[in-house]
Write an enzyme that holds these catalytic residues in place. Structure first.
Site, PDB file in Angstrom:
ATOM      1  N   SER A 165       0.848  -1.193   0.000  1.00  0.00           N
ATOM      2  CA  SER A 165       0.000   0.000   0.000  1.00  0.00           C
ATOM      3  C   SER A 165       0.885   1.244   0.000  1.00  0.00           C
ATOM      4  CB  SER A 165      -0.872  -0.025   1.255  1.00  0.00           C
ATOM      5  OG  SER A 165      -1.582   1.183   1.386  1.00  0.00           O
ATOM      6  N   TYR A 178      -1.917  -0.078  10.411  1.00  0.00           N
ATOM      7  CA  TYR A 178      -2.067  -0.485   9.008  1.00  0.00           C
ATOM      8  C   TYR A 178      -0.823  -0.060   8.216  1.00  0.00           C
ATOM      9  CZ  TYR A 178      -4.543  -1.102   4.500  1.00  0.00           C
ATOM     10  OH  TYR A 178      -4.934  -1.493   3.245  1.00  0.00           O
TER      11      TYR A 178
HETATM   12  P1  NAD Z   1     -12.023  -5.568   0.594  1.00  0.00           P
HETATM   13  O1  NAD Z   1     -12.448  -5.298   1.993  1.00  0.00           O
HETATM   14  O2  NAD Z   1     -12.982  -5.316  -0.528  1.00  0.00           O
HETATM   15  O3  NAD Z   1     -11.479  -7.070   0.485  1.00  0.00           O
HETATM   16  C1  NAD Z   1     -10.794  -7.716   1.517  1.00  0.00           C
HETATM   17  C2  NAD Z   1     -11.324  -9.143   1.578  1.00  0.00           C
HETATM   18  O4  NAD Z   1     -10.531  -9.874   2.537  1.00  0.00           O
HETATM   19  C3  NAD Z   1     -12.777  -9.231   2.057  1.00  0.00           C
HETATM   20  O5  NAD Z   1     -13.560  -9.963   1.131  1.00  0.00           O
HETATM   21  C4  NAD Z   1     -12.683  -9.958   3.397  1.00  0.00           C
HETATM   22  O6  NAD Z   1     -13.785 -10.824   3.662  1.00  0.00           O
HETATM   23  C5  NAD Z   1     -11.402 -10.739   3.231  1.00  0.00           C
HETATM   24  N1  NAD Z   1     -10.815 -11.125   4.526  1.00  0.00           N
HETATM   25  C6  NAD Z   1     -10.732 -10.361   5.639  1.00  0.00           C
HETATM   26  N2  NAD Z   1     -10.183 -11.068   6.630  1.00  0.00           N
HETATM   27  C7  NAD Z   1      -9.907 -12.303   6.137  1.00  0.00           C
HETATM   28  C8  NAD Z   1      -9.365 -13.479   6.695  1.00  0.00           C
HETATM   29  N3  NAD Z   1      -8.951 -13.520   7.966  1.00  0.00           N
HETATM   30  N4  NAD Z   1      -9.234 -14.559   5.913  1.00  0.00           N
HETATM   31  C9  NAD Z   1      -9.646 -14.534   4.621  1.00  0.00           C
HETATM   32  N5  NAD Z   1     -10.191 -13.454   4.042  1.00  0.00           N
HETATM   33  C10 NAD Z   1     -10.318 -12.334   4.796  1.00  0.00           C
HETATM   34  O7  NAD Z   1     -10.718  -4.680   0.411  1.00  0.00           O
HETATM   35  P2  NAD Z   1      -9.804  -4.350  -0.838  1.00  0.00           P
HETATM   36  O8  NAD Z   1      -9.640  -2.874  -0.845  1.00  0.00           O
HETATM   37  O9  NAD Z   1     -10.242  -5.043  -2.064  1.00  0.00           O
HETATM   38  O10 NAD Z   1      -8.414  -4.943  -0.307  1.00  0.00           O
HETATM   39  C11 NAD Z   1      -7.651  -5.934  -0.932  1.00  0.00           C
HETATM   40  C12 NAD Z   1      -6.202  -5.714  -0.550  1.00  0.00           C
HETATM   41  O11 NAD Z   1      -5.742  -4.475  -1.100  1.00  0.00           O
HETATM   42  C13 NAD Z   1      -5.955  -5.598   0.959  1.00  0.00           C
HETATM   43  O12 NAD Z   1      -4.727  -6.249   1.278  1.00  0.00           O
HETATM   44  C14 NAD Z   1      -5.830  -4.120   1.175  1.00  0.00           C
HETATM   45  O13 NAD Z   1      -5.079  -3.835   2.331  1.00  0.00           O
HETATM   46  C15 NAD Z   1      -5.116  -3.717  -0.094  1.00  0.00           C
HETATM   47  N6  NAD Z   1      -5.162  -2.302  -0.481  1.00  0.00           N
HETATM   48  C16 NAD Z   1      -6.343  -1.680  -0.757  1.00  0.00           C
HETATM   49  C17 NAD Z   1      -6.307  -0.350  -1.173  1.00  0.00           C
HETATM   50  C18 NAD Z   1      -7.576   0.401  -1.511  1.00  0.00           C
HETATM   51  O14 NAD Z   1      -7.488   1.596  -1.812  1.00  0.00           O
HETATM   52  N7  NAD Z   1      -8.741  -0.234  -1.489  1.00  0.00           N
HETATM   53  C19 NAD Z   1      -5.110   0.331  -1.267  1.00  0.00           C
HETATM   54  C20 NAD Z   1      -3.933  -0.335  -0.969  1.00  0.00           C
HETATM   55  C21 NAD Z   1      -3.970  -1.652  -0.590  1.00  0.00           C
END
Ligand code: NAD
Length: 282
Positions: A165, A178
């Site tokens: 991130s 985070y």
């Molecule tokens: P999201 O919340 O849509 O997806 C995360 C998924 O992880 C969810 O479906 C949730 O049920 C699942 N999850 C949570 N805990 C879990 C566990 N213990 N075991 C299995 N599954 C689990 O979020 P997203 O934004 O799509 O995030 C995906 C990745 O991208 C994450 O690692 C997040 O930190 C990273 N990220 C997101 C952004 C952003 O702007 N959205 C930016 C940088 C990084």
């Protein structure tokens, strides 16, 4: 437009954690469109099932597996099923991750009086909330790698992709856990790339900038749909002045998974951020 830019991953088995979510659900669909058989892992069984159903409806091969990336037994159970139903893992995407409000400070800057005030200052941070966030992001990447990367040893062309991130490069205000946990992911990506270099497993990460997903939408938009103050700050710090679209991660995803395109690339963390990490603010 095709999600997969004509990339061919046929014959590969890809395991995607957090694939019921917004970004990793799209990763799962893109990889399936490129021909890989996809194991859709998520704690949320319904969300994982929906993504797998969509892939199958579009003509791809996918199966959903309810899995907790923080529980070795759950991962081992899923690993046995994936092995039997799809085959050994060639591609692992460690996508499950996120933040938790219990690990955030209320304000960006500490000021005199905050200890007594009805706000969460640094001194009030809840240890269990901080541990939850470190575990979800770091242990939730380490454990699936221990379980699924064993399939990759002694097989050719296997890759691991972690999700870091922007906060890993420079921490964002209010979210110390985070930020620290994603910094650990970037660091671990480099460590693992070196560790696995002699057996040909490439390990890389992408670092998305700001994309609107379930986990951050409440931080970015008020209930009436208007942007929050944090959204204004994010957009002011993003030279391209907008949020990313999930599909804009696809090129980087496919590049890092494609051995012909990135066969000599390991241990990198690629920002996909509209210029956020390049901009000093001046
Ligand atoms: P999201 O919340 O849509 O997806 C995360 C998924 O992880 C969810 O479906 C949730 O049920 C699942 N999850 C949570 N805990 C879990 C566990 N213990 N075991 C299995 N599954 C689990 O979020 P997203 O934004 O799509 O995030 C995906 C990745 O991208 C994450 O690692 C997040 O930190 C990273 N990220 C997101 C952004 C952003 O702007 N959205 C930016 C940088 C990084």
């Amino acid at each position: 437009m095709s999600l997969s830019f004509g990339t061919d991953l046929s014959g590969k088995v890809a395991v995607v954690t957090g694939a019921g979510g917004v970004l990793c659900g799209m990763f799962a669909k893109t990889i399936a469109e490129a021909g890989a058989k996809v194991a859709v892992l998520d704690l949320n069984e319904e969300a994982a099932g929906k993504v797998a159903d969509e892939i199958v409806a579009a003509g791809g091969i996918a199966k959903a597996y309810k899995t907790n990336v923080l529980e070795r037994a759950s991962l081992e159970e899923t690993h046995a099923k994936v092995l039997a139903e799809l085959g050994p893992c060639d591609i692992l995407i460690n996508g499950a991750g996120g933040n938790n409000a219990r690990a955030n400070t209320t304000k960006e800057y500490f000021e005199i009086g905050d200890i007594e005030a009805d706000t969460v200052s640094f001194f009030d941070l809840d240890q269990s909330g901080v541990e939850f966030v470190f575990n979800l992001n770091f242990i939730g990447t380490l454990l699936p790698t221990q379980i699924f990367a064993k399939d990759m040893v002694e097989r050719k062309g296997c890759t691991i992709l972690n999700v870091s991130s922007m906060n890993a490069f420079t921490p964002l205000t209010k979210i110390p856990a985070y930020s620290g946990a994603k910094a650990a992911i970037s660091n671990f990506t480099q460590w693992l790339a070196v560790h696995f270099s002699k057996v040909g497993i490439r390990v890389n990460a992408m670092a998305p900038g700001f994309f609107v997903t379930k986990q951050n939408e409440k931080l970015l938009f008020n209930e009436d749909g208007t942007p929050t103050e944090r959204t204004a700050k994010i957009l002011a710090a993003t030279p391209m002045e907008r949020f990313g679209e999930a599909e804009e991660l696809n090129g980087t995803l496919l590049y890092l998974l494609n051995n012909e395109a990135s066969g000599f690339v390991t241990g990198v963390v690629i920002p996909v951020d509209g210029g956020f990490s390049a901009y000093s603010g001046v």
